[in-house]
Enzyme design. Structure first.
Site, short mmCIF file in Angstrom:
data_model
loop_
_atom_site.label_atom_id
_atom_site.label_comp_id
_atom_site.label_asym_id
_atom_site.label_seq_id
_atom_site.Cartn_x
_atom_site.Cartn_y
_atom_site.Cartn_z
N ARG A 141 0.83 -1.21 0.00
CA ARG A 141 0.00 0.00 0.00
C ARG A 141 0.87 1.26 0.00
O ARG A 141 2.07 1.22 0.26
CB ARG A 141 -0.91 0.02 1.23
CG ARG A 141 -0.15 0.13 2.55
CD ARG A 141 -1.04 0.52 3.71
NE ARG A 141 -0.33 0.45 4.98
CZ ARG A 141 0.50 1.38 5.43
NH1 ARG A 141 0.76 2.44 4.69
NH2 ARG A 141 1.10 1.24 6.60
N CYS A 156 2.01 7.40 10.18
CA CYS A 156 1.91 7.90 8.80
C CYS A 156 3.06 8.83 8.44
O CYS A 156 2.99 9.57 7.46
CB CYS A 156 0.58 8.59 8.56
SG CYS A 156 -0.85 7.52 8.91
N GLY A 177 1.73 5.11 1.61
CA GLY A 177 1.77 5.65 2.97
C GLY A 177 2.91 5.11 3.80
O GLY A 177 3.69 4.25 3.36
N VAL A 218 4.29 4.13 8.09
CA VAL A 218 3.96 3.13 9.11
C VAL A 218 2.68 3.52 9.86
O VAL A 218 2.40 4.69 10.09
CB VAL A 218 5.14 2.98 10.11
CG1 VAL A 218 5.40 4.29 10.87
CG2 VAL A 218 4.88 1.84 11.09
N THR A 219 1.90 2.52 10.23
CA THR A 219 0.73 2.74 11.05
C THR A 219 0.50 1.54 11.95
O THR A 219 1.16 0.50 11.82
CB THR A 219 -0.53 3.04 10.21
OG1 THR A 219 -1.56 3.58 11.05
CG2 THR A 219 -1.05 1.77 9.53
N TYR A 220 -0.44 1.69 12.85
CA TYR A 220 -0.81 0.64 13.81
C TYR A 220 -2.27 0.27 13.61
O TYR A 220 -3.12 1.14 13.39
CB TYR A 220 -0.58 1.14 15.24
CG TYR A 220 -1.25 0.29 16.30
CD1 TYR A 220 -0.69 -0.92 16.72
CD2 TYR A 220 -2.45 0.69 16.89
CE1 TYR A 220 -1.32 -1.70 17.69
CE2 TYR A 220 -3.07 -0.07 17.86
CZ TYR A 220 -2.51 -1.26 18.26
OH TYR A 220 -3.14 -2.04 19.21
N LEU A 255 -9.15 1.97 4.64
CA LEU A 255 -9.21 2.96 5.70
C LEU A 255 -9.27 2.30 7.07
O LEU A 255 -9.71 1.15 7.21
CB LEU A 255 -10.40 3.90 5.51
CG LEU A 255 -11.82 3.30 5.63
CD1 LEU A 255 -12.31 3.26 7.07
CD2 LEU A 255 -12.80 4.09 4.76
N GLY A 300 -4.66 4.23 3.36
CA GLY A 300 -3.56 3.81 2.50
C GLY A 300 -4.08 2.79 1.50
O GLY A 300 -4.74 1.83 1.90
#
Length: 360
Positions: free
Chosen positions: A129, A228, A131, A133-135, A211, A199
């Site tokens: 994807r 992000c 973007g 890093v995210t959790y 999302l 992302g």
């Protein structure tokens, strides 16, 4: 100039009739409050679906689906739609929650991760994807739309702004929260705090990923990353926004909370109804790169300190939020807003279809 300025999202036209079959299939939902975003208050699926395109919905909103399994579902459906491998050409939507997990985008900068990449507190995946890093974790509703944009609008900027619009309407209709876009960034903010991340990826105009809306999510795991890749802009949730916790300086993690996050154990998942098959091999063979740093089902991250009451309490809260009453409300709100924005009719998958998917 932000791309959202190029698109005009208006409330959809309604026929005035109530489609009881859709309400029964999706379950009983509270009618959203009135708002300036969409106009008068309406119940779920009051939009006329006579000419709407039917879209298959796999609704696991109250279940924790391992990230790797949901990722596999997406790639399989994208492969089918992008290569004409199936007679069922319907767009597909997955709605679910994840056990705690960190994900990186295809070009994510690893400097935005504050923990040791070789010993992550939770599984860590590099995905295809866009973007940074995210959790993902309990209390966060994640929607993965698999849409063939050749049947919609072949414009990924339009698609990103449409996903933002889904979240903005859901926030306004359910809680009266005013979600905002920020020029040059992707996502939705409330009072300066980011409540939703987006992302996506597309293959031959078929989308996947999607999302994530923080509904009642415990926010401490975000402190171990720069979410992000946006420094200086805090993360929030619907629950913190409604409780008045979103203020200047709010949600700053204490040293104890950060320490607890670093030593968190995904062994806690044994206490939950974690749905799906989690194999021992977390790697992926697709050509865009799979999990670069992860833990197998037999080699879990570090255990929390037994002497830390703060860590134990924090871990218990981490999972209990998955059953927050707001989850049900926002499940309904997101589905309704998604139908409105994209002009689709969500057709829930049968129990047999859901069971077959879980076993795949």
């Amino acid at each position: 100039m932000h791309k959202s300025q190029q698109y005009d999202f208006r409330p959809p036209a309604y026929c005035g009739c109530i489609h009881a079959s859709t309400v029964q299939q999706l379950g009983r939902c509270k009618a959203p409050r009135s708002s300036t975003v969409r106009g008068p208050s309406r119940g779920l699926a009051s939009v006329c679906h006579a000419a709407a395109q039917e879209t298959l919905l796999y609704d696991f909103y109250d279940q924790l689906i391992p990230y790797e399994q949901a990722w596999s579902w997406q790639k399989q459906r994208v492969a089918e739609l992008s290569s004409q491998q199936t007679q069922d050409r319907r767009d597909t939507v997955f709605l679910l929650q994840h056990p705690p997990v960190y994900t990186l985008g295809a070009g994510s900068t690893e400097s935005h991760v504050k923990f040791d990449l070789d010993s992550p507190p939770y599984p860590l995946y590099r995905t295809e994807r866009g973007g940074e890093v995210t959790y993902h974790g309990p209390g966060q509703l994640v929607m993965y739309p698999i849409l063939d944009l050749t049947h919609h609008t072949q414009d990924l900027h339009w698609y990103l702004r449409s996903l933002e619009e889904v979240i903005i309407r859901a926030l306004a209709n359910t809680s009266g929260l005013h979600g905002k876009r920020i020029d040059g960034l992707t996502g939705v903010w409330v009072q300066g705090h980011k409540l939703a991340a987006i992302g996506v990826r597309a293959r031959k105009w078929v989308t996947y990923h999607g999302l994530a809306l923080n509904v009642s999510t415990v926010l401490q795991p975000f402190k171990l990353i720069i979410p992000c890749g946006i420094a200086g802009r805090p993360v929030g949730s619907v629950r913190t926004a409604l409780s008045g916790c979103i203020t200047a300086g709010a949600q700053v993690a204490t040293a104890a909370a950060a320490s607890a996050a670093l030593t968190a154990s995904s062994a806690c998942s044994e206490q939950l109804n974690v749905v799906g098959n989690v194999g021992n091999n977390r790697s992926s063979s697709n050509n865009t790169g799979g999990c670069q740093h992860s833990s197998s089902g037999d080699d879990m991250p570090m255990q929390p300190s037994s002497s830390s009451q703060t860590g134990d309490k924090w871990q218990q809260q981490l999972y209990s939020v998955r059953n927050d009453t707001l989850i049900v409300e926002y499940r309904c709100a997101l589905l309704e807003a998604f139908e409105d924005v994209f002009g689709l009719h969500l057709q829930p998958a049968s129990q047999q279809q859901k069971e077959q998917l879980l076993q795949s």
